[in-house]
Design a protein around this motif. Structure first.
Motif, PDB file in Angstrom:
ATOM      1  N   ALA A  66       0.659  -1.070   0.304  1.00 45.53           N
ATOM      2  CA  ALA A  66      -0.277  -0.475  -0.182  1.00 45.53           C
ATOM      3  C   ALA A  66       0.769   1.346   0.470  1.00 45.53           C
ATOM      4  CB  ALA A  66      -0.586  -0.012   1.536  1.00 45.53           C
ATOM      5  N   VAL A  67       0.311   2.447  -0.874  1.00 44.67           N
ATOM      6  CA  VAL A  67       0.830   3.222  -0.827  1.00 44.67           C
ATOM      7  C   VAL A  67      -0.045   4.426   0.149  1.00 44.67           C
ATOM      8  CG1 VAL A  67       2.081   5.288  -1.744  1.00 44.67           C
ATOM      9  CG2 VAL A  67       2.801   3.191  -2.174  1.00 44.67           C
ATOM     10  N   PHE A  68       0.611   5.570   0.952  1.00 45.74           N
ATOM     11  CA  PHE A  68      -0.914   6.094   1.994  1.00 45.74           C
ATOM     12  C   PHE A  68       0.003   7.494   2.506  1.00 45.74           C
ATOM     13  CE2 PHE A  68       0.884   3.706   4.878  1.00 45.74           C
ATOM     14  CZ  PHE A  68       0.822   4.169   6.772  1.00 45.74           C
ATOM     15  N   GLU A  69      -1.077   8.480   2.436  1.00 46.39           N
ATOM     16  CA  GLU A  69      -0.781   9.337   3.418  1.00 46.39           C
ATOM     17  C   GLU A  69      -0.579   9.480   4.758  1.00 46.39           C
ATOM     18  OE1 GLU A  69      -1.079  12.930   1.259  1.00 46.39           O
ATOM     19  OE2 GLU A  69      -2.650  11.947  -0.818  1.00 46.39           O
ATOM     20  N   ALA A  70       0.318  10.155   5.536  1.00 45.15           N
ATOM     21  CA  ALA A  70       0.164   9.865   6.796  1.00 45.15           C
ATOM     22  C   ALA A  70       1.014  12.475   7.283  1.00 45.15           C
ATOM     23  CB  ALA A  70       0.425   9.188   7.580  1.00 45.15           C
ATOM     24  N   PRO A  71      -0.085  12.491   7.579  1.00 42.31           N
ATOM     25  CA  PRO A  71       1.168  13.626   8.223  1.00 42.31           C
ATOM     26  C   PRO A  71       2.578  13.820   9.886  1.00 42.31           C
ATOM     27  CG  PRO A  71      -0.939  13.098  10.334  1.00 42.31           C
ATOM     28  CD  PRO A  71      -0.651  12.247   9.033  1.00 42.31           C
TER      29      PRO A  71
END
Length: 100
Positions: free
Chosen positions: A58-63
């Protein structure tokens, strides 16, 4: 920030010999990542057939790193203690089309 997540199977023969408990956890895993994708936090996810066997990607965004680790910790197959492993990498550069 963008992150690359690898979900490592509990054994080399997975998923062909998945137990009913593992199958239930995998359904919850799919629902979890599908929800995150619907929220716009995931660029993509799915199983990969590599030379070393099948694993999840998975490729995801987080702060930040702590938030990314919390996303992974909440994954049902990891939270359920089913002997899955995980690897998390932070991208130091990420290119994607501009969002409308």
């Amino acid at each position: 920030m963008h992150y690359l997540f690898r979900l490592l199977p509990p054994r080399d023969t997975f998923p062909s010999d998945m137990t009913p408990r593992e199958a239930e956890a995998m359904q919850a895993h799919m629902a979890y990542w599908t929800r995150l994708m619907g929220e716009g936090r995931v660029s993509g996810f799915g199983p990969v057939a590599g030379n070393e066997g099948v694993y999840g990607l998975a490729v995801f965004e987080a702060p930040d790193d702590a938030a990314a680790e919390a996303v992974i910790a909440a994954d049902p197959v990891l939270a359920d203690g089913l002997c899955f492993g995980s690897v998390l990498h932070r991208f130091i550069g990420w290119n994607q089309p501009a969002r409308a």
